[in-house]
Motif scaffolding. Structure first.
Motif, PDB file in Angstrom:
ATOM      1  N   ALA A 165       0.899  -0.908   0.006  1.00  0.00           N
ATOM      2  CA  ALA A 165       0.207   0.103   0.076  1.00  0.00           C
ATOM      3  C   ALA A 165       0.754   1.084   0.012  1.00  0.00           C
ATOM      4  O   ALA A 165       0.757   2.125  -0.703  1.00  0.00           O
ATOM      5  N   SER A 166       1.832   1.320   0.765  1.00  0.00           N
ATOM      6  CA  SER A 166       2.811   2.600   0.892  1.00  0.00           C
ATOM      7  C   SER A 166       3.564   2.637  -0.473  1.00  0.00           C
ATOM      8  O   SER A 166       3.583   3.718  -0.894  1.00  0.00           O
ATOM      9  N   GLY A 167       3.982   1.495  -0.769  1.00  0.00           N
ATOM     10  CA  GLY A 167       4.589   1.692  -2.280  1.00  0.00           C
ATOM     11  C   GLY A 167       3.750   1.762  -3.480  1.00  0.00           C
ATOM     12  O   GLY A 167       4.287   2.825  -4.353  1.00  0.00           O
ATOM     13  N   ARG A 168       2.580   1.644  -3.428  1.00  0.00           N
ATOM     14  CA  ARG A 168       1.637   2.095  -4.277  1.00  0.00           C
ATOM     15  C   ARG A 168       1.265   3.511  -4.368  1.00  0.00           C
ATOM     16  O   ARG A 168       1.261   4.141  -5.310  1.00  0.00           O
ATOM     17  N   SER A 169       1.400   4.106  -3.068  1.00  0.00           N
ATOM     18  CA  SER A 169       0.896   5.523  -2.799  1.00  0.00           C
ATOM     19  C   SER A 169       2.291   6.196  -3.301  1.00  0.00           C
ATOM     20  O   SER A 169       1.994   7.010  -3.778  1.00  0.00           O
ATOM     21  N   THR A 170       3.583   5.683  -3.000  1.00  0.00           N
ATOM     22  CA  THR A 170       4.708   6.526  -3.396  1.00  0.00           C
ATOM     23  C   THR A 170       4.414   6.719  -4.901  1.00  0.00           C
ATOM     24  O   THR A 170       5.041   7.676  -5.269  1.00  0.00           O
ATOM     25  N   LEU A 171       4.403   5.480  -5.638  1.00  0.00           N
ATOM     26  CA  LEU A 171       4.580   5.630  -7.014  1.00  0.00           C
ATOM     27  C   LEU A 171       3.339   6.501  -7.760  1.00  0.00           C
ATOM     28  O   LEU A 171       3.686   7.190  -8.542  1.00  0.00           O
ATOM     29  N   ARG A 172       2.188   6.508  -7.192  1.00  0.00           N
ATOM     30  CA  ARG A 172       1.093   7.212  -7.717  1.00  0.00           C
ATOM     31  C   ARG A 172       1.243   8.702  -7.459  1.00  0.00           C
ATOM     32  O   ARG A 172       1.379   9.503  -8.273  1.00  0.00           O
ATOM     33  N   VAL A 173       1.851   9.200  -6.419  1.00  0.00           N
ATOM     34  CA  VAL A 173       2.390  10.640  -5.874  1.00  0.00           C
ATOM     35  C   VAL A 173       3.555  10.954  -6.863  1.00  0.00           C
ATOM     36  O   VAL A 173       3.341  12.019  -7.388  1.00  0.00           O
ATOM     37  N   LEU A 174       4.369  10.041  -7.001  1.00  0.00           N
ATOM     38  CA  LEU A 174       5.512  10.362  -7.950  1.00  0.00           C
ATOM     39  C   LEU A 174       4.913  10.638  -9.571  1.00  0.00           C
ATOM     40  O   LEU A 174       5.491  11.635  -9.863  1.00  0.00           O
ATOM     41  N   ASP A 175       4.240   9.721 -10.017  1.00  0.00           N
ATOM     42  CA  ASP A 175       3.672   9.780 -11.158  1.00  0.00           C
ATOM     43  C   ASP A 175       2.905  11.282 -11.470  1.00  0.00           C
ATOM     44  O   ASP A 175       3.112  11.787 -12.214  1.00  0.00           O
ATOM     45  N   GLN A 176       2.274  11.664 -10.383  1.00  0.00           N
ATOM     46  CA  GLN A 176       1.694  12.837 -10.520  1.00  0.00           C
ATOM     47  C   GLN A 176       2.678  14.106 -10.643  1.00  0.00           C
ATOM     48  O   GLN A 176       2.479  14.845 -11.489  1.00  0.00           O
ATOM     49  N   ALA A 177       3.643  14.019  -9.799  1.00  0.00           N
ATOM     50  CA  ALA A 177       4.552  14.951  -9.750  1.00  0.00           C
ATOM     51  C   ALA A 177       5.487  15.090 -11.113  1.00  0.00           C
ATOM     52  O   ALA A 177       5.590  16.114 -11.541  1.00  0.00           O
ATOM     53  N   LEU A 178       5.666  13.848 -11.519  1.00  0.00           N
ATOM     54  CA  LEU A 178       6.295  14.039 -12.951  1.00  0.00           C
ATOM     55  C   LEU A 178       5.307  14.389 -14.226  1.00  0.00           C
ATOM     56  O   LEU A 178       5.778  15.097 -14.924  1.00  0.00           O
ATOM     57  N   ASP A 179       4.079  13.843 -14.021  1.00  0.00           N
ATOM     58  CA  ASP A 179       3.124  14.828 -14.908  1.00  0.00           C
ATOM     59  C   ASP A 179       3.220  16.229 -14.698  1.00  0.00           C
ATOM     60  O   ASP A 179       3.086  16.960 -15.797  1.00  0.00           O
ATOM     61  N   PHE A 180       3.263  16.768 -13.553  1.00  0.00           N
ATOM     62  CA  PHE A 180       3.271  18.160 -13.350  1.00  0.00           C
ATOM     63  C   PHE A 180       4.562  18.835 -13.977  1.00  0.00           C
ATOM     64  O   PHE A 180       4.277  20.017 -14.437  1.00  0.00           O
ATOM     65  N   VAL A 181       5.705  18.275 -13.963  1.00  0.00           N
ATOM     66  CA  VAL A 181       6.914  18.892 -14.518  1.00  0.00           C
ATOM     67  C   VAL A 181       6.588  18.787 -15.908  1.00  0.00           C
ATOM     68  O   VAL A 181       7.188  19.847 -16.784  1.00  0.00           O
ATOM     69  N   GLN A 182       6.137  17.876 -16.595  1.00  0.00           N
ATOM     70  CA  GLN A 182       5.866  17.645 -18.058  1.00  0.00           C
ATOM     71  C   GLN A 182       5.046  18.747 -18.357  1.00  0.00           C
ATOM     72  O   GLN A 182       5.045  19.147 -19.568  1.00  0.00           O
ATOM     73  N   GLN A 183       3.866  18.995 -17.717  1.00  0.00           N
ATOM     74  CA  GLN A 183       2.875  20.102 -18.150  1.00  0.00           C
ATOM     75  C   GLN A 183       3.273  21.614 -17.466  1.00  0.00           C
ATOM     76  O   GLN A 183       2.572  22.531 -18.009  1.00  0.00           O
ATOM     77  N   GLY A 184       4.451  21.567 -16.950  1.00  0.00           N
ATOM     78  CA  GLY A 184       5.119  23.051 -16.573  1.00  0.00           C
ATOM     79  C   GLY A 184       4.131  23.557 -15.468  1.00  0.00           C
ATOM     80  O   GLY A 184       4.463  24.812 -15.221  1.00  0.00           O
ATOM     81  N   VAL A 185       3.642  22.934 -14.461  1.00  0.00           N
ATOM     82  CA  VAL A 185       3.061  23.309 -13.408  1.00  0.00           C
ATOM     83  C   VAL A 185       4.049  23.287 -12.309  1.00  0.00           C
ATOM     84  O   VAL A 185       3.924  24.459 -11.433  1.00  0.00           O
ATOM     85  N   ILE A 186       5.025  22.878 -12.295  1.00  0.00           N
ATOM     86  CA  ILE A 186       6.249  22.762 -11.218  1.00  0.00           C
ATOM     87  C   ILE A 186       7.519  22.842 -12.128  1.00  0.00           C
ATOM     88  O   ILE A 186       7.746  22.380 -13.224  1.00  0.00           O
ATOM     89  N   ASP A 187       8.659  23.243 -11.484  1.00  0.00           N
ATOM     90  CA  ASP A 187      10.105  23.369 -12.078  1.00  0.00           C
ATOM     91  C   ASP A 187      10.887  22.227 -11.671  1.00  0.00           C
ATOM     92  O   ASP A 187      11.968  21.895 -12.433  1.00  0.00           O
ATOM     93  N   ALA A 188      10.626  21.698 -10.454  1.00  0.00           N
ATOM     94  CA  ALA A 188      11.394  20.522 -10.005  1.00  0.00           C
ATOM     95  C   ALA A 188      10.877  19.796  -9.080  1.00  0.00           C
ATOM     96  O   ALA A 188       9.568  20.199  -8.404  1.00  0.00           O
TER      97      ALA A 188
END
Length: 334
Positions: free
Chosen positions: A92-115
């Motif tokens: 459960a913790s591993g799945r949560s970690t990956l889902r949150v990381l995926d969202q952060a990676l989507d945000f950098v690709q979309q230009g929502v965040i810089d890092a």
């Protein structure tokens, strides 16, 4: 413009949520616009562990989230509170970690965040959840479409290391070392240090064998592979020297004579940096198209939930990410 940093809590079962809570109380937070990404209850758990309270405002990250009152939170639902089991590796913790990381990676690709700055992950939990890669760097590289050379870089108090080989068995290291990998590892740390604010990084390449091979008595990798690669790099006007014996090269770093060491295998650099300052080291995910940093220590299950986590490395990871965003923008403008 202030750097926009996506901050994620890492493995909910470890000290990551507490570290994020402590970081949010640090003065360095004012250097950036911060977007918290993850489950509200995970961030609140960390605040309770740290004895702190931060106002978090749920935002639409597609809009101008930087104008939010309090701390901006992109709220997710990746696991329930009763699925958070402290001090244990869980799917459960591993799945949560990956889902949150995926969202952060989507945000950098979309230009929502810089890092991205992430609190410690737990590899066992991520493997339970099906990460499909040896580590998070290779996972991120695939998600971001990176096909070039990548490697974890580590830094502590101005000292930096990169690796020619990383997460492989020690018996396979010698066969995996070649001139191309040495050149890639050296170019990567040179480029990363420039993005971290170094005008002309001074780099040493470590030897593989004891006493740098002792003229071939203890191995010929230095003569046949490493030294020719270093000569080629130096010929390209890079400030690089080597191969230097690995049992003394870090003395030169601590004396301020060089800025970075290209190591031949994982523990060659990790032992030195963790001995010099386990609670202050930072890992930079080298070779990605955006800055991604994290504390070099792990999830520290032995103290999870006790309110004892040291924020030093997390603070340093945040500060490095901010500097890298600034230099990245200057490099792009040039």
């Amino acid at each position: 413009m202030s750097p926009r940093i996506g901050l994620i809590p890492g493995d909910p079962s470890g000290i990551g949520p507490e570290l994020v809570a402590r970081l949010l109380a640090e003065d360095c937070i004012a250097e950036a616009e911060v977007l918290l990404i993850g489950d509200r209850h995970v961030f609140e758990l960390g605040q309770a562990q740290a004895g702190l309270s931060h106002e978090m405002t749920t935002v639409d990250a597609a809009a101008d989230w930087t104008r939010a009152d309090g701390l901006a939170l992109h709220e997710m639902q990746t696991l329930t509170p009763d699925e958070v089991v402290l001090a244990e590796s869980t799917e459960a913790s591993g799945r949560s970690t990956l889902r949150v990381l995926d969202q952060a990676l989507d945000f950098v690709q979309q230009g929502v965040i810089d890092a991205i700055v992430f609190a410690p992950f737990n590899k066992a939990s991520m493997h339970m959840a099906g990460i499909g890669h040896s580590d998070e760097l290779h996972y991120m590289a695939e998600k971001l479409g990176v096909s070039g050379y990548i490697s974890e870089l580590n830094t502590l108090d101005g000292m930096w290391t990169s690796r020619v080989t990383s997460h492989i068995a020690l018996k396979d290291v010698a066969d995996a070392i070649d001139a191309h990998r040495i050149e890639e590892a050296t170019h990567l740390i040179d480029r990363t240090l420039r993005r971290a604010g170094y005008a002309r990084p001074r780099i040493a390449v470590a030897a593989l064998n004891p006493h740098a091979g002792d003229g071939g008595n203890f191995g010929r990798e230095e003569i046949e592979v490493i030294e020719p690669a270093v000569r080629k790099l130096a010929g390209g006007q890079m400030a690089v020297t080597g191969p230097l014996p690995s049992d003394t090269v870090f003395l030169k770093v601590t004396r301020g004579e060089i800025d970075a060491v290209v190591t031949m295998y994982h523990d060659q650099g990790q032992i030195a940096l963790k001995l010099l300052g386990f609670d202050r080291g930072v890992t930079v995910q080298g070779g990605l198209p955006v800055p991604v940093t994290t504390p070099a220590h792990g999830t520290a299950f032995d103290i999870a939930g006790r309110g004892e986590a040291d924020v030093g490395a997390t603070r340093a990871a945040f500060e490095i990410a901010c500097r890298m965003v600034s230099n990245w923008e200057q490099e792009s403008a040039a």
